[in-house]
Scaffold this motif. Structure first.
Motif, PDB file in Angstrom:
ATOM      1  N   ARG A   1      -3.807   5.279  -1.724  1.00 36.97           N
ATOM      2  CA  ARG A   1      -4.257   4.220  -2.624  1.00 36.97           C
ATOM      3  C   ARG A   1      -4.699   3.004  -1.832  1.00 36.97           C
ATOM      4  NH1 ARG A   1      -0.280   3.401  -7.636  1.00 36.97           N
ATOM      5  NH2 ARG A   1      -2.043   2.067  -8.209  1.00 36.97           N
ATOM      6  N   GLU A   2      -5.554   2.197  -2.452  1.00 36.91           N
ATOM      7  CA  GLU A   2      -6.031   0.994  -1.807  1.00 36.91           C
ATOM      8  C   GLU A   2      -4.916  -0.037  -1.700  1.00 36.91           C
ATOM      9  OE1 GLU A   2      -9.593  -0.488  -3.580  1.00 36.91           O
ATOM     10  OE2 GLU A   2      -9.640  -2.302  -2.361  1.00 36.91           O
TER      11      GLU A   2
ATOM     12  N   GLU B   1      -3.143  -3.355  -2.226  1.00 38.90           N
ATOM     13  CA  GLU B   1      -3.259  -4.280  -3.348  1.00 38.90           C
ATOM     14  C   GLU B   1      -2.447  -5.542  -3.093  1.00 38.90           C
ATOM     15  OE1 GLU B   1      -1.455  -3.135  -7.031  1.00 38.90           O
ATOM     16  OE2 GLU B   1       0.386  -2.405  -6.095  1.00 38.90           O
TER      17      GLU B   1
ATOM     18  N   GLN C   1       0.835  -1.201   0.000  1.00 39.47           N
ATOM     19  CA  GLN C   1       0.000   0.000   0.000  1.00 39.47           C
ATOM     20  C   GLN C   1       0.863   1.241   0.000  1.00 39.47           C
ATOM     21  OE1 GLN C   1      -2.715   0.313   3.345  1.00 39.47           O
ATOM     22  NE2 GLN C   1      -4.180   1.456   2.090  1.00 39.47           N
TER      23      GLN C   1
END
Length: 125
Positions: free
Chosen positions: A41-42, A44, A37
């Protein structure tokens, strides 16, 4: 509990090896994965060993990263080669699925149960 180690700073093209040690349960009974991460942002997923023992990688790391599991030592590893500046992130060890769709276990943050505290990886150009 999951505890990561091995993060740090490296120049582009270099390598790092992350490790994750579990206590309280056995990795061999669960799916396991590495996520990363960056701020804003998410989280991933970058690598997974799913509940059927199938390995998978995101397109952005395929051919450069390798996930492995040592069931005897109850540890999880992520070997990262040819690192790029865009690999800079906090990396998280994860294990155990949840929810009603087993194929999604350990594939998204929402379908993953156990998390490490994260370790920073910084790649400079």
């Amino acid at each position: 509990q999951l505890v990561e180690s091995g993060g740090g700073s490296v120049q582009a093209g270099g390598s790092l090896n992350l490790s994750c040690e579990a206590s309280g349960y056995r990795f061999r009974n669960y799916c396991v994965a590495w996520f990363r991460q960056v701020p804003g942002r998410e989280r991933e997923q970058v690598a997974i060993i799913d509940t059927n023992g199938i390995y998978g990688y995101s397109e952005s790391v395929k051919g450069r990263f390798a996930i492995s599991k040592d069931s005897a030592r109850n540890t999880l590893h992520l070997d990262m080669d040819n690192l790029k500046p865009e690999d800079t992130a906090v990396y998280y060890c994860a294990a155990g699925g949840r929810g009603v769709e087993p194929p999604l276990y350990c594939r998204t943050p929402q379908t993953t149960t156990y998390w490490g505290q994260g370790t920073q990886v910084t790649v400079s150009s």
